[in-house]
Design a protein around this motif. Structure first.
Motif, PDB file in Angstrom:
ATOM      1  N   VAL A   1      46.350  10.101  22.371  1.00  0.00           N
ATOM      2  CA  VAL A   1      47.168  11.297  22.131  1.00  0.00           C
ATOM      3  C   VAL A   1      46.293  12.461  21.676  1.00  0.00           C
ATOM      4  N   ALA A   2      45.308  12.191  20.819  1.00  0.00           N
ATOM      5  CA  ALA A   2      44.407  13.259  20.379  1.00  0.00           C
ATOM      6  C   ALA A   2      43.603  13.806  21.559  1.00  0.00           C
ATOM      7  N   GLY A   3      43.213  12.940  22.477  1.00  0.00           N
ATOM      8  CA  GLY A   3      42.500  13.402  23.664  1.00  0.00           C
ATOM      9  C   GLY A   3      43.382  14.261  24.551  1.00  0.00           C
ATOM     10  N   LEU A   4      44.656  13.886  24.681  1.00  0.00           N
ATOM     11  CA  LEU A   4      45.575  14.713  25.466  1.00  0.00           C
ATOM     12  C   LEU A   4      45.806  16.068  24.809  1.00  0.00           C
ATOM     13  N   VAL A   5      45.972  16.062  23.494  1.00  0.00           N
ATOM     14  CA  VAL A   5      46.145  17.335  22.773  1.00  0.00           C
ATOM     15  C   VAL A   5      44.895  18.190  22.943  1.00  0.00           C
ATOM     16  N   HIS A   6      43.724  17.558  22.912  1.00  0.00           N
ATOM     17  CA  HIS A   6      42.480  18.302  23.104  1.00  0.00           C
ATOM     18  C   HIS A   6      42.411  18.894  24.513  1.00  0.00           C
ATOM     19  N   GLU A   7      42.795  18.135  25.507  1.00  0.00           N
ATOM     20  CA  GLU A   7      42.745  18.626  26.884  1.00  0.00           C
ATOM     21  C   GLU A   7      43.725  19.778  27.108  1.00  0.00           C
ATOM     22  N   TRP A   8      44.913  19.671  26.537  1.00  0.00           N
ATOM     23  CA  TRP A   8      45.932  20.672  26.790  1.00  0.00           C
ATOM     24  C   TRP A   8      45.809  21.901  25.913  1.00  0.00           C
ATOM     25  N   PHE A   9      45.437  21.728  24.630  1.00  0.00           N
ATOM     26  CA  PHE A   9      45.446  22.843  23.688  1.00  0.00           C
ATOM     27  C   PHE A   9      44.083  23.152  23.075  1.00  0.00           C
ATOM     28  N   ASP A  10      43.064  22.375  23.433  1.00  0.00           N
ATOM     29  CA  ASP A  10      41.703  22.536  22.916  1.00  0.00           C
ATOM     30  C   ASP A  10      41.640  22.348  21.390  1.00  0.00           C
ATOM     31  N   TRP A  11      42.443  21.428  20.870  1.00  0.00           N
ATOM     32  CA  TRP A  11      42.389  21.035  19.467  1.00  0.00           C
ATOM     33  C   TRP A  11      41.743  19.672  19.368  1.00  0.00           C
TER      34      TRP A  11
ATOM     35  N   LEU B   1      32.434  10.199  27.086  1.00  0.00           N
ATOM     36  CA  LEU B   1      31.951   9.309  28.133  1.00  0.00           C
ATOM     37  C   LEU B   1      31.862  10.081  29.450  1.00  0.00           C
ATOM     38  N   GLY B   2      30.759   9.970  30.135  1.00  0.00           N
ATOM     39  CA  GLY B   2      30.574  10.706  31.374  1.00  0.00           C
ATOM     40  C   GLY B   2      31.280  10.111  32.571  1.00  0.00           C
ATOM     41  N   TRP B   3      31.808   8.902  32.432  1.00  0.00           N
ATOM     42  CA  TRP B   3      32.410   8.202  33.560  1.00  0.00           C
ATOM     43  C   TRP B   3      33.682   8.872  34.041  1.00  0.00           C
ATOM     44  N   PHE B   4      34.380   9.534  33.136  1.00  0.00           N
ATOM     45  CA  PHE B   4      35.708  10.052  33.454  1.00  0.00           C
ATOM     46  C   PHE B   4      35.693  11.542  33.779  1.00  0.00           C
ATOM     47  N   GLU B   5      34.587  12.046  34.255  1.00  0.00           N
ATOM     48  CA  GLU B   5      34.461  13.462  34.577  1.00  0.00           C
ATOM     49  C   GLU B   5      35.531  13.858  35.595  1.00  0.00           C
ATOM     50  N   GLY B   6      36.406  14.759  35.194  1.00  0.00           N
ATOM     51  CA  GLY B   6      37.483  15.209  36.060  1.00  0.00           C
ATOM     52  C   GLY B   6      38.765  14.403  35.938  1.00  0.00           C
ATOM     53  N   TYR B   7      38.714  13.272  35.256  1.00  0.00           N
ATOM     54  CA  TYR B   7      39.886  12.404  35.107  1.00  0.00           C
ATOM     55  C   TYR B   7      40.221  12.162  33.627  1.00  0.00           C
ATOM     56  N   GLU B   8      39.880  13.107  32.784  1.00  0.00           N
ATOM     57  CA  GLU B   8      40.063  12.915  31.346  1.00  0.00           C
ATOM     58  C   GLU B   8      41.533  12.751  30.964  1.00  0.00           C
ATOM     59  N   ILE B   9      42.404  13.522  31.582  1.00  0.00           N
ATOM     60  CA  ILE B   9      43.830  13.435  31.238  1.00  0.00           C
ATOM     61  C   ILE B   9      44.384  12.060  31.601  1.00  0.00           C
ATOM     62  N   TYR B  10      44.047  11.581  32.790  1.00  0.00           N
ATOM     63  CA  TYR B  10      44.529  10.268  33.211  1.00  0.00           C
ATOM     64  C   TYR B  10      43.980   9.162  32.310  1.00  0.00           C
TER      65      TYR B  10
END
Length: 73
Positions: free
Chosen positions: A17-27, A37-46
């Motif tokens: 949830v903190a990662g989603l909040v960071h992706e959406w609101f930059d908190w 982790l570099g593995w999820f480049e472009g797929y962070e939300i998923y």
């Protein structure tokens, strides 16, 4: 075993949830586990959604493990 599943599930939900909040609101920049982790480049939300849902499943499994354990706590 129940306590381990509860703690692991709670932490996974929290970081997801903190990662989603960071992706959406930059908190919560420091809380993003997936972003480090570099593995999820472009797929962070998923990846954060999968992390949060897996944490929820672990918490549900801990409740079931607690009921199946009988009188043990």
């Amino acid at each position: 075993m129940k306590r381990i599943l509860e703690v692991a599930g709670f932490l996974m939900m929290l970081f997801g949830v903190a990662g989603l909040v960071h992706e959406w609101f930059d908190w919560f920049r420091l809380w993003g586990v997936v972003e480090k982790l570099g593995w999820f480049e472009g797929y962070e939300i998923y990846a954060n959604i999968v992390l949060a849902v897996t944490g929820l499943a672990l918490v549900a499994a801990s409740e079931r493990a607690g009921r199946a354990g009988g009188s043990r706590g």
